[in-house]
Design a protein around this motif. Sequence first.
Motif, mmCIF file in Angstrom:
data_model
loop_
_atom_site.group_PDB
_atom_site.id
_atom_site.type_symbol
_atom_site.label_atom_id
_atom_site.label_comp_id
_atom_site.label_asym_id
_atom_site.label_seq_id
_atom_site.Cartn_x
_atom_site.Cartn_y
_atom_site.Cartn_z
ATOM 1 N N ILE A 150 0.816 -1.212 0.000
ATOM 2 C CA ILE A 150 0.000 0.000 0.000
ATOM 3 C C ILE A 150 0.851 1.263 0.000
ATOM 4 O O ILE A 150 0.468 2.277 -0.598
ATOM 5 N N LEU A 151 2.010 1.231 0.652
ATOM 6 C CA LEU A 151 2.846 2.437 0.728
ATOM 7 C C LEU A 151 3.301 2.918 -0.652
ATOM 8 O O LEU A 151 3.134 4.103 -0.978
ATOM 9 N N PRO A 152 3.894 2.060 -1.504
ATOM 10 C CA PRO A 152 4.283 2.555 -2.831
ATOM 11 C C PRO A 152 3.105 3.036 -3.666
ATOM 12 O O PRO A 152 3.254 3.945 -4.481
ATOM 13 N N GLN A 153 1.928 2.442 -3.438
ATOM 14 C CA GLN A 153 0.749 2.905 -4.171
ATOM 15 C C GLN A 153 0.408 4.342 -3.799
ATOM 16 O O GLN A 153 0.092 5.165 -4.663
ATOM 17 N N VAL A 154 0.489 4.641 -2.496
ATOM 18 C CA VAL A 154 0.156 5.989 -2.036
ATOM 19 C C VAL A 154 1.214 6.993 -2.472
ATOM 20 O O VAL A 154 0.900 8.081 -2.976
ATOM 21 N N THR A 155 2.489 6.643 -2.308
ATOM 22 C CA THR A 155 3.558 7.591 -2.668
ATOM 23 C C THR A 155 3.600 7.837 -4.176
ATOM 24 O O THR A 155 4.102 8.877 -4.618
#
Length: 215
Positions: A150-155
């Motif tokens: 989820i983190l790379p998706q948000v960034t």
Amino acid sequence: MLVEEIMKKEVITLTPNETIETALHLLNQHHIRHIPIVDQDHNVIGIVSDRDVRDASPSTFETKSQAEELTNPIESIMTSPVTTVHPLDFAEEVASIFYEQEIACVPVTRNNKLVGIITEKDMLYTLIQLTGTNVQSSQIEVKVINKPGILPQVTQVFGKRKVNISSVLIYPYKPDPKYKIIVVRIQTMNPLPTIEDLKSEGYEVLWPQMPGMES
């Protein structure tokens, strides 16, 4: 961030047979609050704080005993054994030591030899740097599903605007463990376009809640 990047390398020390009066003088002269006690091989065998020295010093009204008490060896009031850290430890791990052990200073050793010292003030400044609050920036808090990737998706959303990210923190969403909060600091004073991008991608922005943009 490693301990060796934030520690003070110039450390005032004492040997165990030196006097409480000497410690008192050094604390006042150098405006410090802790002094590691080392042996002849520079191994840390104890530590004294300004409070230890103050408690061991006689009252100003007890003039007769004052000289005698201040001539006692520093080993009589030092704390031992001493919690130490290594230069290659992570600063974040040291922060937990400060909290769990309720201490305000840790000597840094390599091969048991004193090489530096970290105080609670050093630790606080480091945490300020790690969170990016020492530079002009805007903070955005995004509620997301707690799942891998989820983190790379948000960034990736932030990347569309080509804004510089100062820091990223992740912590649990207490009302529901299925979610977590991603806190991103970006180097812009106008986060509105990025917030709009996040909302258009279906993310819930908890902070800031801009007027007219409530979730």
